[in-house]
Design an enzyme around this catalytic site. Sequence first.
Site, mmCIF file in Angstrom:
data_model
loop_
_atom_site.group_PDB
_atom_site.id
_atom_site.type_symbol
_atom_site.label_atom_id
_atom_site.label_comp_id
_atom_site.label_asym_id
_atom_site.label_seq_id
_atom_site.Cartn_x
_atom_site.Cartn_y
_atom_site.Cartn_z
ATOM 1 N N ALA A 23 0.892 -1.251 0.026
ATOM 2 C CA ALA A 23 0.137 -0.048 -0.078
ATOM 3 C C ALA A 23 0.851 1.061 0.089
ATOM 4 O O ALA A 23 0.681 2.287 -0.704
ATOM 5 C CB ALA A 23 -0.861 0.007 1.115
ATOM 6 N N TYR A 24 1.928 1.115 0.764
ATOM 7 C CA TYR A 24 2.838 2.323 0.700
ATOM 8 C C TYR A 24 3.375 2.597 -0.569
ATOM 9 O O TYR A 24 3.407 3.659 -1.019
ATOM 10 C CB TYR A 24 3.892 1.993 1.990
#
Length: 222
Positions: free
Chosen positions: A132-133
């Site tokens: 997600a980062y």
Amino acid sequence: MVIAGAHGKVGLRLGRMLADRGDDLIGIVRNPEHGPDLRAHGVAPIVLDLEQATVEAVSDVLAGADAAVFAAGAGPGSGAARKDTVDRAAAVLLAEAAEQAGVRRILQVSSMGVEQVRDGAAPPEMGEVFVAYLKAKLAAEEDLRTRDLDRTILRPGGLTDAPGTGRVRLAPHVERGQVPREDVAAVLMALLEAPATAGLVLELTSGDTPIPDAVSAVTSLP
């Protein structure tokens, strides 16, 4: 000069370096308790939550600045949702505000590895939150590339708190590795003084080349 994420581990170092050479600096922070730390480093704090702020509010902070640096991040321990609201949305907000304020020069701190999540190609061992980062960082990069700004995107490798060495590897693509946050800040400072790096996406790790020479080398890239 305005630094978003000015109390982060890279932002605080960058602010200190720029203040030491006499730059006038504004640092955007979310927590008012961080203000004294910035003042101690010669940075004027502005308390503004980039997850909640409007474009107009950020544009007002940027008005009259010669450059902006996005060094904010949700940080370790945060979940996937905040990776999106900080690492993507806040970066997009700063870029849009820069356009509105007429601040053309912008540097964005991204991350090595973002290409691995393009088209869902991330290895499963990365973990959901790290993926997600990286997706958030990639989306922020892609947004910035669409804007009429003099932008440079810096993708550091694994960040450490080791003392800076002043020697790096800096190029559009380098082998994965680590880099002290002190050296990331020093490279950002050098890039701010190198307008010919506008339009470049650069990866960064520790290496053997002195930072001024490494930045000078990338300015000659086609």
